[in-house]
Enzyme design. Sequence first.
Site, PDB file in Angstrom:
ATOM      1  CE  LYS A 196      -3.230   2.600   3.009  1.00 30.59           C
ATOM      2  NZ  LYS A 196      -4.145   2.566   4.165  1.00 30.59           N
TER       3      LYS A 196
ATOM      4  CG  ASP B 194      -5.496   7.852   4.798  1.00 28.84           C
ATOM      5  OD1 ASP B 194      -6.415   8.505   4.246  1.00 28.84           O
ATOM      6  OD2 ASP B 194      -5.701   6.827   5.478  1.00 28.84           O
TER       7      ASP B 194
ATOM      8  CE  LYS C 256      -6.612   8.576   8.261  1.00 26.52           C
ATOM      9  NZ  LYS C 256      -7.270   7.483   8.985  1.00 26.52           N
TER      10      LYS C 256
ATOM     11  CG  ASP D  36      -1.906   5.141   5.057  1.00 30.59           C
ATOM     12  OD1 ASP D  36      -1.762   4.067   5.673  1.00 30.59           O
ATOM     13  OD2 ASP D  36      -2.974   5.495   4.538  1.00 30.59           O
TER      14      ASP D  36
ATOM     15  CD  GLU E 148      -6.700   5.247   2.598  1.00 23.44           C
ATOM     16  OE1 GLU E 148      -7.680   5.315   3.354  1.00 23.44           O
ATOM     17  OE2 GLU E 148      -5.548   5.000   3.009  1.00 23.44           O
TER      18      GLU E 148
ATOM     19  NE  ARG F  50     -11.033  -1.201   3.841  1.00 22.36           N
ATOM     20  CZ  ARG F  50     -11.647  -1.437   4.997  1.00 22.36           C
ATOM     21  NH1 ARG F  50     -12.782  -2.096   5.041  1.00 22.36           N
ATOM     22  NH2 ARG F  50     -11.115  -1.021   6.133  1.00 22.36           N
TER      23      ARG F  50
HETATM   24  N1  BES Z   1      -4.309   4.331   7.022  1.00 21.84           N
HETATM   25  C1  BES Z   1      -5.474   4.087   7.784  1.00 21.84           C
HETATM   26  C2  BES Z   1      -5.272   3.041   8.863  1.00 21.84           C
HETATM   27  C3  BES Z   1      -4.481   3.456  10.070  1.00 21.84           C
HETATM   28  C4  BES Z   1      -5.085   4.114  11.121  1.00 21.84           C
HETATM   29  C5  BES Z   1      -3.159   3.124  10.176  1.00 21.84           C
HETATM   30  C6  BES Z   1      -4.367   4.455  12.228  1.00 21.84           C
HETATM   31  C7  BES Z   1      -2.428   3.456  11.301  1.00 21.84           C
HETATM   32  C8  BES Z   1      -3.036   4.118  12.330  1.00 21.84           C
HETATM   33  C9  BES Z   1      -6.598   3.581   6.883  1.00 21.84           C
HETATM   34  O1  BES Z   1      -6.604   4.080   5.600  1.00 21.84           O
HETATM   35  C10 BES Z   1      -7.887   4.009   7.514  1.00 21.84           C
HETATM   36  O2  BES Z   1      -8.117   5.174   7.587  1.00 21.84           O
HETATM   37  N2  BES Z   1      -8.658   3.045   7.958  1.00 21.84           N
HETATM   38  C11 BES Z   1      -9.900   3.317   8.596  1.00 21.84           C
HETATM   39  C12 BES Z   1     -10.913   2.326   8.090  1.00 21.84           C
HETATM   40  C13 BES Z   1     -12.298   2.637   8.510  1.00 21.84           C
HETATM   41  C14 BES Z   1     -12.792   3.885   7.846  1.00 21.84           C
HETATM   42  C15 BES Z   1     -13.158   1.453   8.163  1.00 21.84           C
HETATM   43  C16 BES Z   1      -9.696   3.190  10.097  1.00 21.84           C
HETATM   44  O3  BES Z   1      -8.970   2.290  10.529  1.00 21.84           O
HETATM   45  O4  BES Z   1     -10.220   3.999  10.829  1.00 21.84           O
HETATM   46 ZN    ZN Z   2      -4.801   4.683   4.843  1.00 23.65          ZN
HETATM   47 MN    MN Z   3      -7.693   5.920   5.480  1.00 19.81          MN
END
Ligand code: BES
Ligand code: ZN
Ligand code: MN
Length: 504
Positions: A268, A273, A280, A291, A352, A354
């Site tokens: 990835k 992000d 966020k 990320d 994003e 996935r």
């Molecule tokens: N890059 C993030 C995941 C992440 C979060 C990595 C915190 C390290 C620390 C990913 O793209 C993301 O935002 N995932 C969301 C998914 C949700 C919207 C289903 C998440 O984990 O909140």
């Molecule tokens: Zn991400």
């Molecule tokens: Mn994300």
Amino acid sequence: MEFNVKSGHPEKQRTACIVVGVYEPRRLSEAAKRIDNISQRHISSILRRGDLEGKLGQTLLLHNVPGTLADRVLLVGCGRERDLEDSQYRKIIIKAIHTLHETGSMEAVCYLTDLNIRGRDTEWRIRQAIEVAHSSMYVFDQLKTQKESTRRPLRKIIFSVASRRELPIAEHASHEARKIADGIKLAKDLCNLPGNHCTPTYLVDQAKKLCYLHENLNCEVLTKTELEKEGFNALLAVAKGSEEAPYLITLKYKGVKKAVHPIVLVGKGVTFDSGGISIKPSKQMDEMKFDMSGAASVISVLSIVAELQLPLNVIGVIPTVENMPSGKAVKPGDVVTSLSGQTIEVLNTDAEGRLILCDALTYVERYKPEVVIDIATLTGACVIALGHHAHGLMSNYHPLMTELLNAGKFTGDRAWELPLWNEYKDQLKSNCADIANIGGRDGGAITAGCFLAQFTKKYHWAHIDIAGTAWTSGKKKSATGRPVPLLIQYLINRCCTEAPPEIY
Ligand code: BES
Ligand code: ZN
Ligand code: MN
């Protein structure tokens, strides 16, 4: 820093410092005993006075020890001998390196590699010592105009090998460890570099640079127009809100002439992000520069594989984008048709990873892979489930799961299995597309894995969620270089478990 191995007695070393272990309570290691003998019990008498108990991580620096040829002797506490396992060993090495660096020894001969670690041989002890030592000296100061410098920094460390007979093994381990350590540094540098420097275009340049250095490493890059033509609509949806151009990078390493099925790694590469329209919270949003850690690990592993010239065919694929909100960005509720033909309802633009991975995972079918492993900072839920010590590991093929878990144990870069049961899949139902890109809060790391599983049915596959392990958070935020140790070990192990040639 320079690393070397040699065999020879501590009292014979003409160097700035000799490093030897002391177990708790005040028990001398073999090397410490030799120095004690030559110095008329100098060490034992100091210990008797109570200066060092031998607790894990304690240190005592001695000068002008009688009978030795070295300027100094550094005693390092190793804890109780019977407790000495992998993680204690790593702590002892780190402590020794930091102490040497801070106390003016520019060169040292270290006997901690002769200690007995349960179930570990010379090869392992040398490999770990060099990798850990190298890693513990890492600093990211590319972007500082005033670099901190040590007046007399540690420049060279020689690790002891107990017997001359084992020297060839140790030299091989040392060679391997140095290449791996350099690769880990590359991964850390890429991760630590902020989003305005490390853009998708920057990753493309890095991949090209790597191929320029290695004869049997080649690079292909799909541009936005090409991605549109091919139908990478899930990937492109994520890129829509950003001014940065998206790419799909493919690095191909050919270590075997024959057309053997390749091992494919997919990383990835979201260089920042923000969450997109599902933006966020601003707290610690800066950390989303990490990320692209999955992408960094793929670039790093390919560079190590090429340096070691492993007899394997390995392909690294990196979908890379920036996830930003804008008037052009993908919106919650939008439906896109992925490269696989399956339609996806984008219920949350922050899920994003996935979306870019599913198209890359469909794309790699064309390589008829032996196995595919994707590496991604995919879910915050994985951090909740496993904290910062283990990667989340999911797979549709049990032998692959076992090999990856074992590679993690061997290197101390451990993973833990999460289930990919069908029951979880229901959480991804959409009422207007084939699948939704989120499955709710419950089991979030697993439903993310289940989402990817819908795109990996044609081959053996594993998914490594490194959201909790790729970097440490907070004021001292920094990349860890994980899971490069696990991945490279998996590949090294693969080289020796190739099916034997057919006998006629
Ligand atoms: N890059 C993030 C995941 C992440 C979060 C990595 C915190 C390290 C620390 C990913 O793209 C993301 O935002 N995932 C969301 C998914 C949700 C919207 C289903 C998440 O984990 O909140
Ligand atoms: Zn991400
Ligand atoms: Mn994300």
